[in-house]
Design an enzyme around this catalytic site. Structure first.
Site, PDB file in Angstrom:
ATOM      1  N   ALA A   1       0.513  -0.970  -0.168  1.00 49.28           N
ATOM      2  CA  ALA A   1       0.087   0.096  -0.302  1.00 49.28           C
ATOM      3  C   ALA A   1       0.751   0.979   0.191  1.00 49.28           C
ATOM      4  O   ALA A   1       1.954   1.716   0.369  1.00 49.28           O
ATOM      5  CB  ALA A   1      -0.502  -0.011   1.288  1.00 49.28           C
TER       6      ALA A   1
ATOM      7  N   GLU B   1      -0.096  -9.202  -1.309  1.00 51.75           N
ATOM      8  CA  GLU B   1      -1.722 -10.022  -1.102  1.00 51.75           C
ATOM      9  C   GLU B   1      -1.895  -9.417  -2.436  1.00 51.75           C
ATOM     10  O   GLU B   1      -2.614 -10.932  -2.835  1.00 51.75           O
ATOM     11  CB  GLU B   1      -2.543  -8.891  -0.429  1.00 51.75           C
ATOM     12  CG  GLU B   1      -1.786  -9.593   0.868  1.00 51.75           C
ATOM     13  CD  GLU B   1      -2.406  -8.476   1.992  1.00 51.75           C
ATOM     14  OE1 GLU B   1      -1.822  -7.132   2.522  1.00 51.75           O
ATOM     15  OE2 GLU B   1      -2.354  -8.662   3.257  1.00 51.75           O
TER      16      GLU B   1
ATOM     17  N   GLU C   1       4.199  -5.437   7.597  1.00 49.17           N
ATOM     18  CA  GLU C   1       3.067  -3.911   8.096  1.00 49.17           C
ATOM     19  C   GLU C   1       3.794  -3.987   9.626  1.00 49.17           C
ATOM     20  O   GLU C   1       3.482  -3.495   9.946  1.00 49.17           O
ATOM     21  CB  GLU C   1       2.179  -4.887   7.795  1.00 49.17           C
ATOM     22  CG  GLU C   1       1.360  -4.052   6.628  1.00 49.17           C
ATOM     23  CD  GLU C   1       1.775  -5.915   5.704  1.00 49.17           C
ATOM     24  OE1 GLU C   1       2.871  -7.263   5.477  1.00 49.17           O
ATOM     25  OE2 GLU C   1       0.815  -5.980   4.621  1.00 49.17           O
TER      26      GLU C   1
HETATM   27  N1  DAK Z   1       4.188   3.568  -0.247  1.00 43.50           N
HETATM   28  C1  DAK Z   1       5.083   4.837  -1.127  1.00 43.50           C
HETATM   29  N2  DAK Z   1       6.260   4.588  -1.163  1.00 43.50           N
HETATM   30  C2  DAK Z   1       6.984   3.707  -0.963  1.00 43.50           C
HETATM   31  C3  DAK Z   1       6.451   2.506  -0.966  1.00 43.50           C
HETATM   32  C4  DAK Z   1       5.356   1.975   0.029  1.00 43.50           C
HETATM   33  N3  DAK Z   1       4.990   0.920   0.060  1.00 43.50           N
HETATM   34  N4  DAK Z   1       7.557   1.639  -1.381  1.00 43.50           N
HETATM   35  C5  DAK Z   1       9.056   2.355  -1.129  1.00 43.50           C
HETATM   36  N5  DAK Z   1       8.214   3.506  -1.227  1.00 43.50           N
HETATM   37  C6  DAK Z   1       8.967   4.811  -1.774  1.00 43.50           C
HETATM   38  C7  DAK Z   1      10.312   5.412  -1.194  1.00 43.50           C
HETATM   39  O1  DAK Z   1       9.743   6.181  -0.457  1.00 43.50           O
HETATM   40  C8  DAK Z   1      11.059   6.196  -2.422  1.00 43.50           C
HETATM   41  O2  DAK Z   1      10.582   7.355  -2.632  1.00 43.50           O
HETATM   42  P1  DAK Z   1      11.539   8.309  -2.822  1.00 43.50           P
HETATM   43  O3  DAK Z   1      12.223   8.461  -1.344  1.00 43.50           O
HETATM   44  O4  DAK Z   1      12.522   8.150  -3.524  1.00 43.50           O
HETATM   45  O5  DAK Z   1      10.681   9.344  -2.374  1.00 43.50           O
HETATM   46  C9  DAK Z   1      10.859   4.869  -3.335  1.00 43.50           C
HETATM   47  O6  DAK Z   1       9.718   4.175  -3.712  1.00 43.50           O
HETATM   48  C10 DAK Z   1      11.833   3.520  -3.715  1.00 43.50           C
HETATM   49  O7  DAK Z   1      12.525   3.057  -2.194  1.00 43.50           O
HETATM   50  P2  DAK Z   1      13.760   3.356  -1.144  1.00 43.50           P
HETATM   51  O8  DAK Z   1      14.762   4.384  -1.546  1.00 43.50           O
HETATM   52  O9  DAK Z   1      12.988   2.506  -0.266  1.00 43.50           O
HETATM   53  O10 DAK Z   1      14.216   1.818  -2.338  1.00 43.50           O
HETATM   54  P3  DAK Z   1      15.140   0.802  -1.597  1.00 43.50           P
HETATM   55  O11 DAK Z   1      15.475  -0.047  -3.168  1.00 43.50           O
HETATM   56  O12 DAK Z   1      16.076   1.435  -0.068  1.00 43.50           O
HETATM   57  O13 DAK Z   1      13.931  -0.177  -0.491  1.00 43.50           O
HETATM   58  C11 DAK Z   1      11.929  -1.483  -0.178  1.00 43.50           C
HETATM   59  C12 DAK Z   1      13.225  -1.294  -1.489  1.00 43.50           C
HETATM   60  C13 DAK Z   1      11.480  -2.361  -0.896  1.00 43.50           C
HETATM   61  C14 DAK Z   1      12.385  -2.812   0.375  1.00 43.50           C
HETATM   62  C15 DAK Z   1      11.546  -0.350   0.726  1.00 43.50           C
HETATM   63  O14 DAK Z   1      11.040   0.929  -0.021  1.00 43.50           O
HETATM   64  C16 DAK Z   1      10.332  -0.895   1.222  1.00 43.50           C
HETATM   65  O15 DAK Z   1      11.150  -1.601   2.548  1.00 43.50           O
HETATM   66  N6  DAK Z   1       9.106  -0.276   1.099  1.00 43.50           N
HETATM   67  C17 DAK Z   1       8.115  -0.067   2.114  1.00 43.50           C
HETATM   68  C18 DAK Z   1       7.525  -2.138   1.911  1.00 43.50           C
HETATM   69  C19 DAK Z   1       6.555  -2.677   2.975  1.00 43.50           C
HETATM   70  O16 DAK Z   1       6.831  -1.460   4.294  1.00 43.50           O
HETATM   71  N7  DAK Z   1       5.328  -2.710   2.750  1.00 43.50           N
HETATM   72  C20 DAK Z   1       3.764  -2.232   3.238  1.00 43.50           C
HETATM   73  C21 DAK Z   1       3.362  -1.504   2.943  1.00 43.50           C
HETATM   74  S1  DAK Z   1       2.207  -1.204   4.029  1.00 43.50           S
HETATM   75  C22 DAK Z   1      -5.283  -2.002   4.457  1.00 43.50           C
HETATM   76  C23 DAK Z   1      -5.236  -3.726   4.248  1.00 43.50           C
HETATM   77  C24 DAK Z   1      -4.010  -3.575   3.879  1.00 43.50           C
HETATM   78  C25 DAK Z   1      -3.302  -2.589   4.182  1.00 43.50           C
HETATM   79  C26 DAK Z   1      -3.191  -0.935   4.561  1.00 43.50           C
HETATM   80  C27 DAK Z   1      -4.301  -1.489   5.181  1.00 43.50           C
HETATM   81  N8  DAK Z   1      -7.040  -2.362   5.368  1.00 43.50           N
HETATM   82  C28 DAK Z   1      -7.773  -3.305   5.375  1.00 43.50           C
HETATM   83  C29 DAK Z   1      -7.712  -1.047   5.907  1.00 43.50           C
HETATM   84  C30 DAK Z   1      -1.298  -2.605   2.902  1.00 43.50           C
HETATM   85  C31 DAK Z   1      -0.216  -2.216   4.086  1.00 43.50           C
HETATM   86  C32 DAK Z   1       0.936  -2.319   2.669  1.00 43.50           C
HETATM   87  O17 DAK Z   1       0.909  -2.701   2.324  1.00 43.50           O
END
Ligand code: DAK
Length: 261
Positions: free
Chosen positions: A69, A115, A135
């Site tokens: 997300a 997912e 998450e």
């Molecule tokens: N959201 C927004 N931006 C993201 C992102 C994300 N999930 N993942 C990466 N980015 C952005 C980074 O902020 C960065 O942007 P700038 O800083 O350059 O502006 C750009 O993409 C490149 O990322 P990195 O610089 O971090 O790249 P790296 O190669 O260093 O690292 C990485 C890659 C994939 C390991 C890292 O980006 C990372 O850890 N990303 C987040 C992964 C994460 O935590 N995913 C889970 C998201 S929460 C719900 C149901 C479901 C959900 C929500 C609600 N309800 C029923 C209400 C789901 C939730 C999720 O999925």
């Protein structure tokens, strides 16, 4: 309704009976923003309605299928926001498609990205793919089906490990556990996935839809009920021209030419 000439967050390409939908938000590693999901769902609605299309392939980039997300869109939301507007509900559209779907997963498939891939019928990965439900590191937990589909795919022990630790899982382990249908080499990855997609798309679409329906029903029914449902669907297949053609082609030692009727 028709496909848009150009979407902001996805790309679409029709190759014979297959539509390839590519998530395209490189600046955010294909994070699943509301706009991206709107684009995806518009394309999926069209693909479902288009009689020339039999199969949907969903992919991302070599770096990320999708990093989950969009955290920057979600971080300031309140409990009331989520109660009033279930922004994840529209993500489920791909799981409701009648036509077969393949997730061609390269790079990161994290959180909602993992997912989304699990909502597809086949999940094809390569040696560079990394799955994760991180998450927990954000102070929440998976909620787009992750706590339900992941244990069904890989078992409780491994799902607990992934979801509680937030660790990533390499494709090889994911394939051994049953999360991944096939691992193929990253060299010409998409071309190879499209070959698989083409092969499936040439089968009888009504038979594909019924087979998929029967398998999916096994998630929600008892074995005996599921077997009854399977048998009813199987009998229905004998009302198809494609059943006659498929069996006749076998007897005549030729390739079947299905008409999807
Ligand atoms: N959201 C927004 N931006 C993201 C992102 C994300 N999930 N993942 C990466 N980015 C952005 C980074 O902020 C960065 O942007 P700038 O800083 O350059 O502006 C750009 O993409 C490149 O990322 P990195 O610089 O971090 O790249 P790296 O190669 O260093 O690292 C990485 C890659 C994939 C390991 C890292 O980006 C990372 O850890 N990303 C987040 C992964 C994460 O935590 N995913 C889970 C998201 S929460 C719900 C149901 C479901 C959900 C929500 C609600 N309800 C029923 C209400 C789901 C939730 C999720 O999925």
């Amino acid at each position: 309704m028709a496909f848009k000439q150009q979407y902001k967050n996805i790309k679409t390409k029709i190759i014979e009976k297959v539509i390839l939908i590519t998530l395209h938000r490189p600046e955010a590693l294909n994070a699943l923003s509301r706009d991206l999901i709107d684009d995806l769902n518009h394309a999926l609605d069209n693909a479902e309605q288009d009689k020339k299309i039999s199969l949907i392939v969903l992919t991302g980039s070599a770096k990320a299928f999708a990093a989950g997300a969009d955290i920057k869109e979600m971080n300031s939301k309140s409990f009331t926001d989520l109660i009033n507007d279930d922004f994840i509900k529209p993500w489920e559209k791909i799981s409701l498609c009648k036509k077969p779907t393949i997730a061609a997963v390269d790079g990161y498939a994290l959180g909602g990205g993992c997912e989304l891939a699990m909502m597809c019928d086949l999940l094809i990965a390569n040696e560079n793919t990394k799955f994760g439900q991180p998450e927990i590191n954000l102070g929440v937990f998976p909620a787009a089906g992750g706590t339900q589909r992941l244990p069904k795919a890989i078992g409780k022990a491994k799902a607990m490990d992934m979801i509680l630790s937030g660790r990533m899982m390499e494709a090889e382990e994911a394939e051994k556990l049953g999360l991944v249908s096939r691992i193929i080499s990253s060299e010409n990855f998409l071309e190879q996935v499209l070959e698989i997609a083409k092969e499936i798309s040439e089968k009888s679409l009504p038979a594909l839809i019924m087979a998929k329906d029967a398998i999916n029903s096994s998630y929600d029914t008892s074995l005996s009920q599921g077997i009854i449902y399977e048998r009813r669907l199987f009998r229905s297949a004998f009302s198809l021209d494609d059943q006659k053609e498929g069996m006749q082609a076998f007897i005549e030692k030729r390739k079947a030419k299905f008409k999807n009727s």
